[in-house]
Enzyme design. Structure first.
Site, PDB file in Angstrom:
ATOM      1  CD  GLU A 258      27.837  39.906  53.088  1.00  0.00           C
ATOM      2  OE1 GLU A 258      29.002  39.780  52.664  1.00  0.00           O
ATOM      3  OE2 GLU A 258      26.826  39.627  52.411  1.00  0.00           O
ATOM      4  CG  HIS A 281      29.122  37.302  50.053  1.00  0.00           C
ATOM      5  ND1 HIS A 281      28.908  38.654  50.182  1.00  0.00           N
ATOM      6  CD2 HIS A 281      29.231  37.077  48.710  1.00  0.00           C
ATOM      7  CE1 HIS A 281      28.910  39.215  48.987  1.00  0.00           C
ATOM      8  NE2 HIS A 281      29.097  38.275  48.081  1.00  0.00           N
TER       9      HIS A 281
HETATM   10  P1  NAI Z   1      25.255  41.827  35.915  1.00  0.00           P
HETATM   11  O1  NAI Z   1      25.662  43.255  35.974  1.00  0.00           O
HETATM   12  O2  NAI Z   1      25.735  40.986  34.821  1.00  0.00           O
HETATM   13  O3  NAI Z   1      23.639  41.761  35.927  1.00  0.00           O
HETATM   14  C1  NAI Z   1      22.823  42.544  36.746  1.00  0.00           C
HETATM   15  C2  NAI Z   1      21.505  42.730  36.027  1.00  0.00           C
HETATM   16  O4  NAI Z   1      20.602  43.407  36.919  1.00  0.00           O
HETATM   17  C3  NAI Z   1      21.613  43.602  34.779  1.00  0.00           C
HETATM   18  O5  NAI Z   1      21.043  42.938  33.677  1.00  0.00           O
HETATM   19  C4  NAI Z   1      20.854  44.865  35.142  1.00  0.00           C
HETATM   20  O6  NAI Z   1      20.206  45.469  34.048  1.00  0.00           O
HETATM   21  C5  NAI Z   1      19.835  44.326  36.124  1.00  0.00           C
HETATM   22  N1  NAI Z   1      19.261  45.351  36.994  1.00  0.00           N
HETATM   23  C6  NAI Z   1      19.882  46.441  37.522  1.00  0.00           C
HETATM   24  N2  NAI Z   1      18.996  47.156  38.244  1.00  0.00           N
HETATM   25  C7  NAI Z   1      17.808  46.507  38.184  1.00  0.00           C
HETATM   26  C8  NAI Z   1      16.522  46.759  38.733  1.00  0.00           C
HETATM   27  N3  NAI Z   1      16.286  47.820  39.501  1.00  0.00           N
HETATM   28  N4  NAI Z   1      15.531  45.881  38.444  1.00  0.00           N
HETATM   29  C9  NAI Z   1      15.768  44.804  37.642  1.00  0.00           C
HETATM   30  N5  NAI Z   1      16.971  44.518  37.085  1.00  0.00           N
HETATM   31  C10 NAI Z   1      17.982  45.365  37.373  1.00  0.00           C
HETATM   32  O7  NAI Z   1      25.636  41.213  37.336  1.00  0.00           O
HETATM   33  P2  NAI Z   1      25.897  39.690  37.687  1.00  0.00           P
HETATM   34  O8  NAI Z   1      27.304  39.353  37.459  1.00  0.00           O
HETATM   35  O9  NAI Z   1      24.838  38.860  37.079  1.00  0.00           O
HETATM   36  O10 NAI Z   1      25.697  39.737  39.293  1.00  0.00           O
HETATM   37  C11 NAI Z   1      24.421  39.910  39.877  1.00  0.00           C
HETATM   38  C12 NAI Z   1      24.569  40.135  41.375  1.00  0.00           C
HETATM   39  O11 NAI Z   1      25.208  39.009  41.993  1.00  0.00           O
HETATM   40  C13 NAI Z   1      25.403  41.348  41.762  1.00  0.00           C
HETATM   41  O12 NAI Z   1      24.782  42.023  42.825  1.00  0.00           O
HETATM   42  C14 NAI Z   1      26.687  40.755  42.292  1.00  0.00           C
HETATM   43  O13 NAI Z   1      27.291  41.590  43.273  1.00  0.00           O
HETATM   44  C15 NAI Z   1      26.172  39.469  42.915  1.00  0.00           C
HETATM   45  N6  NAI Z   1      27.199  38.428  43.075  1.00  0.00           N
HETATM   46  C16 NAI Z   1      27.202  37.701  44.239  1.00  0.00           C
HETATM   47  C17 NAI Z   1      28.129  36.703  44.434  1.00  0.00           C
HETATM   48  C18 NAI Z   1      28.107  35.892  45.684  1.00  0.00           C
HETATM   49  O14 NAI Z   1      29.112  35.263  46.009  1.00  0.00           O
HETATM   50  N7  NAI Z   1      27.009  35.847  46.402  1.00  0.00           N
HETATM   51  C19 NAI Z   1      29.176  36.437  43.444  1.00  0.00           C
HETATM   52  C20 NAI Z   1      29.019  37.184  42.204  1.00  0.00           C
HETATM   53  C21 NAI Z   1      28.077  38.159  42.060  1.00  0.00           C
END
Ligand code: NAI
Length: 398
Positions: A258, A281
């Site tokens: 990005e 993003h």
């Molecule tokens: P979180 O940490 O609350 O949840 C992530 C989940 O993924 C956890 O439950 C974890 O156990 C699970 N996980 C980890 N490795 C895994 C695997 N190999 N297989 C299956 N599950 C797995 O994170 P949150 O806040 O829900 O964010 C999720 C994603 O969204 C992150 O990558 C974050 O960077 C991204 N994000 C993107 C935004 C955007 O503007 N596009 C804004 C906010 C977050």
């Protein structure tokens, strides 16, 4: 106490800090170089977003600095080690944009299932093409959520409210919301989902977790949404799957590379494909998320300054403390090595300090010792505490 807020942090932050009697200066841009060094020389807390780089040099020049608060999700812009070495607590505001990401994801799902992207393109080119072909309700469709953390679980609730069946896959034993069902493997989820949405972090395991084999495992004509991290999906494989109509559509908000700033010249193998929504993003970027970041990060900073609570800090031991209430509080931040606590005990005994309460928490690097005492702290005691070997910083709260 002087606080400096840079980079147009939402006004709710300055309001909250001022309400505590703190002296807040706001600057609507990022600072760097000498400008940043000069501006931070006398502040106790610095608030930044993603553009101001808090280097070891900045930290070394700001001798009053107690905290760096990142009014954003990430903290890569801060030299965490330098802050830890100088006893500066770093805070951020994770999860403040959970709702924003969830809403856009659901919007994408509806737009893609209805073929709105194609209709919109045709209309802008002057073509009226009314048809119910390939247009579907979300009700009754199966949504596969990969990564059931803050965002994944919130989408689960909202999708069920729209009548979708939810299946989830997570490496954690995450509690399924509502009627959501757990898939034992990623493949099992991919096979049964009409829409797959990704909400995992960027780790060595998740990088490339959706490649040619996984895309082939998906139902023919399914939809893929990625608002998580760019490297989770092999983008060339996604393009092939879309071109071969294995998938009927996709929405992608995050990309393997990005650009660091806005402007023309962006490229991706996904550009020009029909029924593909591309966004820069922005899934988490809303005014409401900015406001939430402003209030949640300020709340952590206010407690840290007022009573020493470190909950939510990225580099300090986590400690939840009661309000001061007519006590005096000594906070001793030290290197986590043997002998410091007994040394401090000796100093307190020598000064005949009556301890009303004491709490210690440690990380690999830091010890955070909080001592509540019944009378005010004299200069000599402070000198002795500061002279204790391996002391990083002593704070006194009245
Ligand atoms: P979180 O940490 O609350 O949840 C992530 C989940 O993924 C956890 O439950 C974890 O156990 C699970 N996980 C980890 N490795 C895994 C695997 N190999 N297989 C299956 N599950 C797995 O994170 P949150 O806040 O829900 O964010 C999720 C994603 O969204 C992150 O990558 C974050 O960077 C991204 N994000 C993107 C935004 C955007 O503007 N596009 C804004 C906010 C977050």
């Amino acid at each position: 106490m002087n606080i400096l807020l840079l980079e147009k942090i939402h006004s709710v932050a300055a309001r909250a800090l001022k309400a505590q009697g703190l002296n807040v200066t706001t600057v609507n841009k990022a600072l760097a170089g000498d400008e940043l060094l000069k501006a931070t020389r006398r502040v106790v807390a610095l608030g930044i977003r993603s553009k101001t780089r808090v280097t070891a040099n900045v930290v070394a020049n700001a001798s009053n600095l107690l905290s760096v608060t990142c009014y954003c999700i990430g903290s890569d812009q801060v030299d965490m080690e330098a802050c830890t070495e100088r006893g500066i607590a770093v805070f951020n505001a994770p999860y403040s944009n959970t709702r924003s990401v969830s809403e856009l994801t659901l919007g994408h799902i509806i737009m893609l299932l209805r073929g709105v992207i194609d209709s919109n393109n045709a209309m802008h080119q002057g073509t009226w093409k009314k048809s119910a072909n390939h247009s579907h309700e979300v009700r009754g469709k199966t949504l596969g959520i990969v990564g059931y953390g803050h965002i994944g679980s919130q989408i689960s609730v909202l999708a069920e409210a729209l009548g979708m069946d939810v299946v989830l896959y997570d490496i954690r034993e995450a509690l399924a919301m509502g009627n959501a069902r757990r898939a034992r493997t990623l493949k099992e989820l991919l096979k049964q989902s009409d829409v797959v949405t990704l909400h995992v972090p960027d780790t060595s395991v998740t990088r490339g977790m959706i490649g040619p084999a996984e895309l082939r495992s998906m139902k023919k004509g399914a939809i893929l949404i990625n608002t998580s991290r760019g490297k989770v999906v092999k983008i060339d494989a996604l393009r092939d799957a879309l071109q071969k109509k294995q998938l009927r559509g996709a929405a992608v908000d995050v990309f393997p590379d990005e650009p660091g700033s806005n402007g023309p010249g962006w490229n991706s193998p996904l550009r020009g494909l029909s029924n593909v929504i591309l966004t820069p993003h922005i899934a988490g970027s809303t005014q409401e998320a900015q406001k939430e970041i402003g209030s949640s990060a300020s709340a952590k900073l206010i407690r840290f300054l007022a009573d020493g609570t470190t909950t939510g800090s990225l580099n300090f031991p986590q400690m939840e403390l009661p309000p001061l209430e007519r006590r005096h509080r000594l906070i001793h931040i030290h290197k986590n090595v043997t002998g410091v606590i007994s040394h401090i005990g000796t100093v307190l005994k020598r000064h005949k300090i009556n301890i009303e309460g004491q709490h210690l928490e440690t990380t690999d690097k830091l010890g955070y010792l909080v001592t509540d005492i019944d009378h005010s702290v004299k200069g000599e005691l402070l000198q002795d505490l500061n002279a204790t070997p391996n002391t990083i910083r002593v704070r006194v709260l009245f």
